[in-house]
Design an enzyme around this catalytic site. Structure first.
Site: not given
Ligand code: NAD
Length: 267
Positions: A12, A17, A63, A89, A142, A155, A159, A188
Protein backbone atom coordinates in the site's frame (compact mmCIF):
# COMPACT_ATOMS: atom_id res chain seq x y z
CA UNK A 1 22.49 6.24 7.01
CA UNK A 2 20.50 3.82 9.21
CA UNK A 3 19.33 1.48 6.42
CA UNK A 4 22.21 1.63 3.91
CA UNK A 5 22.48 -1.66 2.03
CA UNK A 6 19.13 -2.92 3.40
CA UNK A 7 15.89 -3.49 1.51
CA UNK A 8 12.19 -3.22 2.38
CA UNK A 9 8.80 -4.10 0.93
CA UNK A 10 6.02 -1.66 1.81
CA UNK A 11 2.48 -2.74 0.91
CA UNK A 12 0.00 0.00 0.00
CA UNK A 13 2.94 2.30 -0.77
CA UNK A 14 1.14 4.53 -3.26
CA UNK A 15 -0.60 6.73 -0.72
CA UNK A 16 -0.88 7.76 2.89
CA UNK A 17 1.10 5.95 5.58
CA UNK A 18 2.63 3.50 3.10
CA UNK A 19 3.94 6.26 0.86
CA UNK A 20 5.43 8.18 3.81
CA UNK A 21 7.07 4.98 5.09
CA UNK A 22 8.56 4.17 1.68
CA UNK A 23 9.92 7.71 1.33
CA UNK A 24 11.47 7.62 4.83
CA UNK A 25 13.12 4.23 4.13
CA UNK A 26 14.57 5.52 0.86
CA UNK A 27 15.85 8.72 2.53
CA UNK A 28 17.69 6.53 5.03
CA UNK A 29 19.41 4.44 2.34
CA UNK A 30 17.16 1.38 1.94
CA UNK A 31 16.04 0.01 -1.42
CA UNK A 32 12.24 -0.09 -1.35
CA UNK A 33 9.68 -2.17 -3.22
CA UNK A 34 6.51 -0.13 -3.58
CA UNK A 35 3.73 -2.68 -3.67
CA UNK A 36 0.07 -1.82 -4.18
CA UNK A 37 -2.84 -2.07 -6.53
CA UNK A 38 -2.96 1.42 -8.10
CA UNK A 39 -0.13 1.75 -10.61
CA UNK A 40 -0.56 5.51 -11.04
CA UNK A 41 -0.03 6.44 -7.38
CA UNK A 42 2.82 3.93 -7.04
CA UNK A 43 4.59 5.57 -9.99
CA UNK A 44 4.08 9.00 -8.38
CA UNK A 45 5.68 7.73 -5.17
CA UNK A 46 8.54 6.19 -7.18
CA UNK A 47 9.16 9.46 -9.03
CA UNK A 48 9.29 11.38 -5.73
CA UNK A 49 11.79 8.89 -4.27
CA UNK A 50 14.01 8.82 -7.38
CA UNK A 51 13.98 12.63 -7.59
CA UNK A 52 15.74 12.63 -4.21
CA UNK A 53 18.25 9.96 -5.30
CA UNK A 54 16.45 7.06 -3.59
CA UNK A 55 16.21 3.48 -4.87
CA UNK A 56 12.85 1.83 -5.48
CA UNK A 57 10.91 -0.63 -7.63
CA UNK A 58 7.18 -0.66 -8.32
CA UNK A 59 5.19 -3.91 -8.10
CA UNK A 60 1.48 -3.70 -8.93
CA UNK A 61 -0.64 -6.40 -7.33
CA UNK A 62 -3.26 -7.44 -4.81
CA UNK A 63 -2.06 -8.07 -1.26
CA UNK A 64 -4.82 -10.69 -0.90
CA UNK A 65 -3.19 -12.86 -3.62
CA UNK A 66 -0.25 -15.01 -2.56
CA UNK A 67 1.44 -14.93 -5.98
CA UNK A 68 1.38 -11.11 -6.02
CA UNK A 69 2.88 -10.88 -2.52
CA UNK A 70 5.55 -13.43 -3.51
CA UNK A 71 6.36 -11.34 -6.59
CA UNK A 72 6.92 -8.23 -4.44
CA UNK A 73 9.34 -10.08 -2.15
CA UNK A 74 11.18 -11.75 -5.04
CA UNK A 75 11.58 -8.33 -6.65
CA UNK A 76 13.08 -7.02 -3.41
CA UNK A 77 15.69 -9.79 -3.24
CA UNK A 78 16.46 -9.74 -6.97
CA UNK A 79 16.76 -5.96 -7.38
CA UNK A 80 18.35 -5.09 -4.03
CA UNK A 81 20.15 -8.36 -3.22
CA UNK A 82 18.22 -9.03 0.01
CA UNK A 83 14.97 -8.64 1.90
CA UNK A 84 15.22 -7.15 5.41
CA UNK A 85 11.92 -5.41 6.19
CA UNK A 86 8.23 -5.89 5.52
CA UNK A 87 5.68 -3.22 6.34
CA UNK A 88 2.25 -4.86 6.03
CA UNK A 89 0.27 -1.67 5.60
CA UNK A 90 -2.19 -2.05 2.70
CA UNK A 91 -5.76 -1.71 3.83
CA UNK A 92 -9.27 -0.53 3.17
CA UNK A 93 -12.00 0.70 5.52
CA UNK A 94 -15.56 -0.45 4.99
CA UNK A 95 -18.00 0.84 7.60
CA UNK A 96 -21.60 -0.36 7.55
CA UNK A 97 -24.37 -0.90 10.11
CA UNK A 98 -24.06 -4.37 11.65
CA UNK A 99 -27.44 -5.52 10.32
CA UNK A 100 -26.61 -4.47 6.75
CA UNK A 101 -23.21 -6.15 6.33
CA UNK A 102 -22.87 -8.57 3.41
CA UNK A 103 -20.74 -11.66 2.80
CA UNK A 104 -18.97 -9.86 -0.06
CA UNK A 105 -18.00 -6.89 2.11
CA UNK A 106 -16.77 -9.20 4.89
CA UNK A 107 -14.65 -11.19 2.44
CA UNK A 108 -13.18 -8.07 0.85
CA UNK A 109 -12.13 -6.39 4.11
CA UNK A 110 -10.90 -9.57 5.79
CA UNK A 111 -9.22 -10.66 2.53
CA UNK A 112 -7.19 -7.47 2.18
CA UNK A 113 -6.45 -6.41 5.76
CA UNK A 114 -6.24 -9.78 7.51
CA UNK A 115 -5.40 -12.43 4.93
CA UNK A 116 -3.20 -9.89 3.12
CA UNK A 117 -1.31 -9.28 6.36
CA UNK A 118 -0.87 -12.99 7.02
CA UNK A 119 0.41 -13.57 3.46
CA UNK A 120 2.79 -10.59 3.69
CA UNK A 121 4.23 -11.71 7.02
CA UNK A 122 4.50 -15.37 6.06
CA UNK A 123 6.07 -14.83 2.62
CA UNK A 124 8.41 -12.17 3.99
CA UNK A 125 9.55 -14.40 6.85
CA UNK A 126 10.07 -17.36 4.52
CA UNK A 127 12.41 -15.24 2.40
CA UNK A 128 14.26 -13.87 5.45
CA UNK A 129 14.77 -17.40 6.79
CA UNK A 130 16.04 -18.51 3.37
CA UNK A 131 18.47 -15.59 3.25
CA UNK A 132 19.54 -16.34 6.83
CA UNK A 133 20.02 -12.79 8.15
CA UNK A 134 16.84 -12.14 10.16
CA UNK A 135 14.76 -9.03 9.69
CA UNK A 136 11.97 -6.90 11.01
CA UNK A 137 8.27 -6.91 10.15
CA UNK A 138 5.77 -4.21 11.11
CA UNK A 139 2.01 -4.65 10.77
CA UNK A 140 -0.02 -1.45 10.48
CA UNK A 141 -3.13 -2.19 12.53
CA UNK A 142 -5.26 0.43 14.32
CA UNK A 143 -6.62 1.55 17.68
CA UNK A 144 -9.78 -0.19 16.39
CA UNK A 145 -8.01 -3.44 17.31
CA UNK A 146 -8.78 -2.79 20.98
CA UNK A 147 -11.21 0.14 20.85
CA UNK A 148 -13.77 -0.75 18.19
CA UNK A 149 -15.90 1.79 16.37
CA UNK A 150 -19.61 1.44 15.76
CA UNK A 151 -20.50 0.19 12.25
CA UNK A 152 -16.95 -1.12 11.90
CA UNK A 153 -17.48 -4.86 12.32
CA UNK A 154 -15.32 -5.69 9.25
CA UNK A 155 -12.60 -3.17 10.05
CA UNK A 156 -12.53 -3.84 13.82
CA UNK A 157 -12.33 -7.59 13.21
CA UNK A 158 -9.54 -7.36 10.66
CA UNK A 159 -7.53 -4.96 12.83
CA UNK A 160 -7.77 -7.10 16.00
CA UNK A 161 -7.01 -10.21 13.93
CA UNK A 162 -3.82 -8.53 12.73
CA UNK A 163 -2.66 -8.34 16.35
CA UNK A 164 -3.12 -12.11 16.71
CA UNK A 165 -1.07 -12.64 13.53
CA UNK A 166 1.60 -10.33 14.93
CA UNK A 167 1.79 -12.01 18.36
CA UNK A 168 1.89 -15.51 16.89
CA UNK A 169 4.53 -14.64 14.31
CA UNK A 170 6.62 -12.85 16.95
CA UNK A 171 6.69 -16.02 19.08
CA UNK A 172 7.55 -18.36 16.21
CA UNK A 173 10.01 -16.20 14.28
CA UNK A 174 12.25 -14.89 17.08
CA UNK A 175 14.49 -17.95 16.75
CA UNK A 176 15.31 -16.85 13.19
CA UNK A 177 16.25 -13.33 14.30
CA UNK A 178 13.02 -11.93 12.88
CA UNK A 179 11.20 -9.34 15.01
CA UNK A 180 7.48 -8.76 14.43
CA UNK A 181 5.66 -5.73 15.83
CA UNK A 182 2.47 -3.79 15.26
CA UNK A 183 1.51 -0.13 15.13
CA UNK A 184 -1.87 1.26 16.16
CA UNK A 185 -2.33 4.66 14.55
CA UNK A 186 -5.09 6.98 15.68
CA UNK A 187 -6.70 9.16 13.00
CA UNK A 188 -4.15 10.03 10.33
CA UNK A 189 -4.64 12.53 7.52
CA UNK A 190 -4.98 10.12 4.58
CA UNK A 191 -7.61 9.22 2.01
CA UNK A 192 -8.80 6.35 4.22
CA UNK A 193 -9.79 8.77 7.01
CA UNK A 194 -11.17 11.62 4.95
CA UNK A 195 -14.69 10.49 5.79
CA UNK A 196 -13.91 11.32 9.43
CA UNK A 197 -11.63 14.33 8.97
CA UNK A 198 -13.97 16.07 6.50
CA UNK A 199 -17.11 15.48 8.56
CA UNK A 200 -17.47 18.24 11.17
CA UNK A 201 -19.53 16.08 13.55
CA UNK A 202 -17.29 13.00 13.38
CA UNK A 203 -14.04 14.95 13.47
CA UNK A 204 -15.20 16.86 16.57
CA UNK A 205 -15.99 13.58 18.36
CA UNK A 206 -12.48 12.29 17.66
CA UNK A 207 -10.69 15.57 18.39
CA UNK A 208 -12.59 16.12 21.65
CA UNK A 209 -11.23 12.88 23.03
CA UNK A 210 -7.69 13.26 21.67
CA UNK A 211 -5.57 14.99 24.32
CA UNK A 212 -3.22 16.35 21.65
CA UNK A 213 -6.25 17.90 19.92
CA UNK A 214 -5.27 17.17 16.32
CA UNK A 215 -5.01 14.45 13.70
CA UNK A 216 -1.56 13.24 12.62
CA UNK A 217 0.30 13.35 9.31
CA UNK A 218 1.41 10.05 7.71
CA UNK A 219 5.09 10.73 8.44
CA UNK A 220 4.27 10.64 12.17
CA UNK A 221 3.44 6.95 11.73
CA UNK A 222 6.25 6.28 9.24
CA UNK A 223 8.94 7.34 11.74
CA UNK A 224 7.79 4.96 14.51
CA UNK A 225 7.64 2.20 11.86
CA UNK A 226 11.26 2.92 10.92
CA UNK A 227 12.20 2.92 14.60
CA UNK A 228 10.69 -0.58 14.98
CA UNK A 229 12.70 -1.72 11.95
CA UNK A 230 15.95 -0.19 13.22
CA UNK A 231 18.58 -1.66 15.52
CA UNK A 232 17.42 0.80 18.20
CA UNK A 233 14.40 -1.51 18.59
CA UNK A 234 16.56 -4.66 18.88
CA UNK A 235 14.62 -6.01 21.91
CA UNK A 236 11.14 -5.13 20.60
CA UNK A 237 9.10 -8.05 19.38
CA UNK A 238 5.41 -8.86 19.83
CA UNK A 239 4.95 -5.20 20.73
CA UNK A 240 1.88 -3.18 19.77
CA UNK A 241 2.87 0.47 19.66
CA UNK A 242 0.00 2.93 19.99
CA UNK A 243 0.60 6.21 18.15
CA UNK A 244 -2.62 8.16 18.58
CA UNK A 245 -1.98 11.48 20.34
CA UNK A 246 -3.52 9.97 23.48
CA UNK A 247 -6.86 9.14 21.83
CA UNK A 248 -7.16 5.71 23.45
CA UNK A 249 -5.96 6.69 26.92
CA UNK A 250 -9.50 7.23 28.16
CA UNK A 251 -12.76 9.07 27.76
CA UNK A 252 -12.43 12.70 28.88
CA UNK A 253 -15.41 13.66 31.03
CA UNK A 254 -15.12 17.36 31.85
CA UNK A 255 -16.50 18.68 35.13
CA UNK A 256 -19.24 21.11 34.07
CA UNK A 257 -20.09 22.16 37.65
CA UNK A 258 -18.64 25.31 39.28
CA UNK A 259 -17.34 23.28 42.22
CA UNK A 260 -15.20 20.15 42.53
CA UNK A 261 -17.13 17.10 41.33
CA UNK A 262 -16.57 15.30 44.64
CA UNK A 263 -15.53 17.88 47.28
CA UNK A 264 -12.82 16.38 49.45
CA UNK A 265 -12.86 13.19 47.44
CA UNK A 266 -14.85 10.03 48.07
CA UNK A 267 -14.03 8.57 51.50
P1 NAD B 1 -4.69 5.00 2.15
O1 NAD B 1 -6.01 4.71 1.56
O2 NAD B 1 -4.10 6.35 1.97
O3 NAD B 1 -3.63 3.93 1.66
C1 NAD B 1 -3.93 2.56 1.60
C2 NAD B 1 -3.14 1.94 0.48
O4 NAD B 1 -3.39 0.53 0.44
C3 NAD B 1 -3.55 2.52 -0.88
O5 NAD B 1 -2.40 2.92 -1.58
C4 NAD B 1 -4.26 1.36 -1.57
O6 NAD B 1 -4.10 1.35 -2.97
C5 NAD B 1 -3.55 0.16 -0.92
N1 NAD B 1 -4.36 -1.05 -1.05
C6 NAD B 1 -5.64 -1.22 -0.69
N2 NAD B 1 -6.04 -2.46 -0.98
C7 NAD B 1 -4.97 -3.10 -1.53
C8 NAD B 1 -4.76 -4.42 -2.01
N3 NAD B 1 -5.74 -5.33 -2.04
N4 NAD B 1 -3.55 -4.75 -2.49
C9 NAD B 1 -2.55 -3.84 -2.49
N5 NAD B 1 -2.70 -2.58 -2.05
C10 NAD B 1 -3.90 -2.22 -1.57
O7 NAD B 1 -4.82 4.66 3.72
P2 NAD B 1 -3.83 4.78 4.95
O8 NAD B 1 -4.53 5.58 5.97
O9 NAD B 1 -2.46 5.16 4.54
O10 NAD B 1 -3.88 3.26 5.46
C11 NAD B 1 -2.75 2.45 5.61
C12 NAD B 1 -3.00 1.49 6.78
O11 NAD B 1 -3.11 2.26 7.98
C13 NAD B 1 -4.28 0.68 6.65
O12 NAD B 1 -4.02 -0.65 7.02
C14 NAD B 1 -5.20 1.33 7.66
O13 NAD B 1 -6.16 0.47 8.17
C15 NAD B 1 -4.22 1.80 8.70
N6 NAD B 1 -4.74 2.86 9.56
C16 NAD B 1 -5.04 4.08 9.05
C17 NAD B 1 -5.56 5.06 9.89
C18 NAD B 1 -5.92 6.42 9.39
O14 NAD B 1 -6.50 7.21 10.17
N7 NAD B 1 -5.60 6.79 8.17
C19 NAD B 1 -5.75 4.79 11.25
C20 NAD B 1 -5.42 3.55 11.73
C21 NAD B 1 -4.91 2.57 10.89
Amino acid sequence: MRFDGKAAVVTGAGRGIGRATAECFAEEGAGVVLFGWHADVLEETAAAIRAKGGRCEVVVGDVAKREDVQRSIQTCSEKFGRHDFMVANAGIADFVPFLDGTDEAWEQQIGIDLKGTWLSVQESARQMVKEGHGGSIVIVSSTNAFQPEQEGVFYNTSKSGQVAVMHTAAMELAKYGIRVNGIAPGIINTRLSWFVINDPVQSKIFLDRTPMGRFAEPVEIAKPILYLCSDDASFHTGDFMVVDGGYSVGLPVPNTLDEPLVPGGVR
